[in-house]
Design a protein around this motif. Structure first.
Motif, PDB file in Angstrom:
ATOM      1  N   PHE A 112       0.820  -1.202   0.000  1.00  0.00           N
ATOM      2  CA  PHE A 112       0.000   0.000   0.000  1.00  0.00           C
ATOM      3  C   PHE A 112       0.862   1.263   0.000  1.00  0.00           C
ATOM      4  O   PHE A 112       0.547   2.246  -0.675  1.00  0.00           O
ATOM      5  N   ASP A 113       1.960   1.216   0.751  1.00  0.00           N
ATOM      6  CA  ASP A 113       2.868   2.368   0.760  1.00  0.00           C
ATOM      7  C   ASP A 113       3.479   2.594  -0.614  1.00  0.00           C
ATOM      8  O   ASP A 113       3.624   3.739  -1.064  1.00  0.00           O
ATOM      9  N   GLY A 116       0.978   4.277  -2.907  1.00  0.00           N
ATOM     10  CA  GLY A 116       0.905   5.707  -2.654  1.00  0.00           C
ATOM     11  C   GLY A 116       2.103   6.439  -3.227  1.00  0.00           C
ATOM     12  O   GLY A 116       1.978   7.551  -3.774  1.00  0.00           O
ATOM     13  N   ASN A 125      -3.503  11.733  -6.975  1.00  0.00           N
ATOM     14  CA  ASN A 125      -4.158  10.632  -6.262  1.00  0.00           C
ATOM     15  C   ASN A 125      -4.586   9.548  -7.250  1.00  0.00           C
ATOM     16  O   ASN A 125      -5.763   9.227  -7.377  1.00  0.00           O
ATOM     17  N   TRP A 129      -5.934   3.007  -6.174  1.00  0.00           N
ATOM     18  CA  TRP A 129      -6.855   3.383  -5.107  1.00  0.00           C
ATOM     19  C   TRP A 129      -7.192   2.139  -4.291  1.00  0.00           C
ATOM     20  O   TRP A 129      -7.039   1.021  -4.754  1.00  0.00           O
ATOM     21  N   ASN A 131      -7.086   1.508   0.085  1.00  0.00           N
ATOM     22  CA  ASN A 131      -6.132   1.356   1.181  1.00  0.00           C
ATOM     23  C   ASN A 131      -6.713   0.377   2.189  1.00  0.00           C
ATOM     24  O   ASN A 131      -7.727   0.669   2.827  1.00  0.00           O
ATOM     25  N   LEU A 133      -5.264  -0.624   4.976  1.00  0.00           N
ATOM     26  CA  LEU A 133      -4.691  -0.452   6.310  1.00  0.00           C
ATOM     27  C   LEU A 133      -5.523   0.526   7.139  1.00  0.00           C
ATOM     28  O   LEU A 133      -6.285   1.341   6.597  1.00  0.00           O
ATOM     29  N   ASP A 136      -3.888   6.145   7.310  1.00  0.00           N
ATOM     30  CA  ASP A 136      -3.955   6.782   6.000  1.00  0.00           C
ATOM     31  C   ASP A 136      -2.588   6.752   5.331  1.00  0.00           C
ATOM     32  O   ASP A 136      -1.548   6.730   6.007  1.00  0.00           O
ATOM     33  N   ILE A 137      -2.592   6.737   4.001  1.00  0.00           N
ATOM     34  CA  ILE A 137      -1.352   6.747   3.224  1.00  0.00           C
ATOM     35  C   ILE A 137      -1.419   7.906   2.252  1.00  0.00           C
ATOM     36  O   ILE A 137      -2.387   8.025   1.471  1.00  0.00           O
ATOM     37  N   LEU A 140      -2.691   7.713  -1.593  1.00  0.00           N
ATOM     38  CA  LEU A 140      -3.497   6.536  -1.911  1.00  0.00           C
ATOM     39  C   LEU A 140      -4.908   6.697  -1.346  1.00  0.00           C
ATOM     40  O   LEU A 140      -5.118   6.514  -0.136  1.00  0.00           O
ATOM     41  N   ARG A 142      -8.720   5.960  -0.237  1.00  0.00           N
ATOM     42  CA  ARG A 142      -9.356   4.728   0.218  1.00  0.00           C
ATOM     43  C   ARG A 142     -10.417   4.243  -0.776  1.00  0.00           C
ATOM     44  O   ARG A 142     -10.666   3.041  -0.882  1.00  0.00           O
ATOM     45  N   SER A 178      -3.291  -5.829  -5.459  1.00  0.00           N
ATOM     46  CA  SER A 178      -2.298  -6.324  -4.503  1.00  0.00           C
ATOM     47  C   SER A 178      -1.638  -7.599  -4.997  1.00  0.00           C
ATOM     48  O   SER A 178      -0.444  -7.823  -4.757  1.00  0.00           O
TER      49      SER A 178
END
Length: 688
Positions: A112-113, A116, A125, A129, A131, A133, A136-137, A140, A142, A178
């Protein structure tokens, strides 16, 4: 190269370690080797999966098996992304880019990092898209709402694949983003560790090929009690392993140099075609103690042990001529669909007794293709052949029997009610079978199918008949023949027979008397053919390598058949494909093909057992025959009698062309005089 010995399908996961107990949404691997499925393998995390894949690849290479490995995540992104991120349009450069930046452990990773970071690098942005986790990142979002994507939402293949998700989604139901982040680095490392080619970016000329798959494209719901992912990888591997080589080559013929492509997209019907079970190695085994096999017993064994090997496909009617119906087909519409007139004439209600009758004539007429009109009571109406009967009309009188006058017609009775009309469905009712499974589709069948509303139908795939000649003494016709060499007559003959039978001939060429070379040839042939016909090398001599190899494979049945010409017939199963080892003599090869291989191939093709139709005719020859063997004489009909070729020698190939059929003589001793009845089987009865 489009032949693979092993198929591996992997369902990937971008999540964390799933633990030792098999679970859904984990990593599962399905293996199909040589048409045989292995139990699905559960892999709890990516680290374990990478170790397992590395060991698996090494074992396949050590065994000299060629491997197609499919992974269920995108191999590329929509056009332009790779170049924007890496400065290079080669999608495999993107694999290495991810490999250098992804940090992965069983319980945590930085996917996820990194998403972003990519979004920020590309100025906003997006394109990623989702997230997953709690924190917040930066860069990225949510959710998809309000984010900016400078690239297309989906690849070209995903637009064509109903239900396919965008690769930009990193979290949430159906997310594949992912999986791409966590899968490409593993594939990049495996690609560097082994000799791998990636489809469709590279030519598949290495021992290992990577392809992108989406099992949900062709695999349905899992049976009750089975994990969906485990079922899908095994079933997808089975579907690919069952593909004919030519179909596999078509599927791999894709031009998608940057985005990649989903294996099988556009060929779903090929992958889901019904795959019949393979033959057992012992399917040709004779009962113990049988040395000389009577013809009837040999035919009975073939009929009992063989079954269809061809899968199914659906074809439009225009392409179905000569194919074999794969299922019963019912009429979609009655024929005729409405009551209609069989003649040109005049229609009215009810029959008429003897005498002269006059009826007022209604204006207009009913012609073929017109919508039915309603008959005015007590009137007649002009009707033309094939027209739907107007409402109220049930009887038609021929125009030749009518005197037409202004405003009326006159005719003489009697005329029975229903005369010169056809009832709706009197030929075929809707829902009634019009074609049975196993039927060969000829022009008459096309007429019936079209008349009853069928536009397409399920058919068997054409049986692929591989033909291989063996022997150092053979040369191709037209080439220089040395001392002791002969031209190969069997291969053109057997390929021609396969084509005339309605099958797909596969020319396997000639093989020298070298066992290793012949083994390689048979290995390749088993990938390209459903049944193999060889000629020569079918007996038990030093150079009879066909029977020797079948014996090594544990699948030889060397039949010594009580037949003339013929006798030796080597039967076996090579890598799941039946092999008919025919005699090398062309006359014996033809007779054994017609008598034994022809009905057997009809069964394998899904057509059912074909008994040739013979006829009793007077003999136009004299012959004394000993007891013990069934004999087939080259023959033809002249002046109502069966005459036979002057020589029974098996080397007289000219007799095959001279003949128009075979005279079949039973095993018993016979003395035939001219005029005695004999059984004649025309070549046409075998399908020639």
């Amino acid at each position: 190269m489009s032949r693979f010995d092993t198929i591996l399908i992997v369902d990937w996961s971008g999540g964390k370690d799933r633990g030792a107990s098999p679970k859904a949404d984990a990593i599962w691997a399905g293996v199909n080797r040589g048409g045989a499925a292995e139990p699905p393998v559960y892999l709890c995390n990516r680290q374990e999966a990478e170790r397992w894949l590395s060991d698996f690849f090494a074992s396949e290479l050590a065994a000299e098996r060629r491997l197609l490995a499919g992974f269920d995540f995108p191999f590329g992104y929509p056009k332009g992304f790779c170049g924007a991120l890496t400065g290079c349009e080669d999608p495999l450069a993107l694999w290495d880019w991810f490999g250098a930046r992804i940090e992965d452990a069983p319980e945590a990773n930085n996917r996820f990092d990194l998403a972003g970071e990519i979004n920020r690098q590309l100025g906003g942005n997006g394109p990623f898209w989702g997230n997953g986790l709690a924190r917040d990142i930066d860069g990225l979002p949510r959710r998809k709402e309000g984010y900016h994507n400078p690239f297309a939402d989906k690849r070209a293949c995903e637009h064509r694949a109903n239900g396919a998700f965008t690769c930009w989604q990193m979290a949430g139901a159906g997310a594949v983003g992912s999986q791409v982040f966590m899968g490409l680095p593993v594939l990049a490392r495996l690609r560097r560790a082994f000799t791998v080619r990636v489809w469709p970016f590279e030519r598949l000329d290495a021992p290992i090929a990577f392809v992108e798959v989406w099992p949900s494209l062709t695999v349905g719901p899992a049976p009750a009690g089975q994990v969906k992912d485990a079922w899908q990888v095994s079933e997808a591997a089975r579907q690919i392993a069952a593909l004919p080589a030519a179909t596999l080559a078509d599927i791999l013929d894709v031009n998608a140099p940057e985005e990649g492509w989903i294996f099988g997209l556009g060929h779903e019907a090929d992958l889901t075609a019904e795959a019949p079970p393979p033959l057992r190695n012992d399917c040709f085994a004779l009962p113990p103690g049988v040395h000389w096999t009577p013809v009837e017993e040999a035919l009975a064994v073939l009929k009992e042990r063989l079954h269809p090997l061809t899968g199914r496909e659906t074809l439009p009617l225009s392409e179905a001529l000569g194919r074999i119906a794969a299922a019963d087909v019912d009429a979609l519409r009655a024929n005729p669909p409405l009551p209609n007139t069989a003649v040109d004439g005049y229609g009215f209600a009810g029959g008429r007794e003897a005498g002269t009758h006059a009826l007022p004539l209604m204006e207009g007429r009913a012609a073929a293709g017109d919508a039915p009109v309603e008959l005015r009571q007590g009137h007649a109406i002009r009707v033309l052949t094939g027209a739907a009967l107007p409402e109220g009309v049930d009887t038609v009188v021929l125009q030749e029997d009518v005197l037409r006058e202004p405003g009326q017609i006159r005719f003489s009775g009697p005329v029975r009610q229903g005369a010169n009309t056809r009832r709706a469905g009197e030929d075929v009712q809707a829902g009634e079978p019009v074609l049975r499974a196993g039927a060969r589709i000829r022009p008459p069948e096309l007429a019936l199918l079209a008349a009853t509303g069928l536009a397409e139908l399920p058919v068997r795939r054409r049986l692929r008949v591989g033909v291989l000649s063996t022997g150092d003494e053979l040369v191709e016709s037209g080439e220089d023949a040395g001392s002791g060499q002969i031209y190969d007559a069997n291969r053109p003959m057997l390929l021609g027979l396969a084509r005339r039978f309605g099958y797909e001939p596969v020319d396997l060429g000639r093989a020298a008397d070298d066992r290793a070379a012949l083994r390689d040839r048979l290995d390749c042939a088993a990938q390209d053919a459903d049944v193999i016909l060889t000629s020569g090398g079918a007996s038990a001599g030093d150079e009879d390598h066909v029977s020797a190899l079948l014996e090594e494979a544990g699948a030889l049945a060397l039949w010594r058949i009580a037949v003339k010409p013929g006798r030796p017939l080597a039967l076996g199963v090579w890598n799941g494909v039946p092999v008919f080892g025919l005699p090398g003599n062309p006359v014996a090869a033809l007779v054994c093909t017609l008598v034994f291989a022809r009905p057997a191939m009809a069964l394998l093709a899904g057509e059912g057992w074909r008994e040739p139709q013979g006829f009793e005719v007077p003999a136009g020859f004299a012959k004394r025959k000993k007891a013990g063997r069934r004999e087939y004489l080259r023959a033809r009909i002249r002046d109502g009698r069966a005459e036979v070729f002057a020589s029974e020698g098996s080397g007289r190939i000219s007799g095959l062309s001279w003949a128009e059929g075979l005279v079949e003589l039973p095993e018993a001793a016979l003395e035939i005089a001219p005029g005695d009845p004999v059984r004649y089987i025309p070549y046409d009865s075998f399908g020639l």
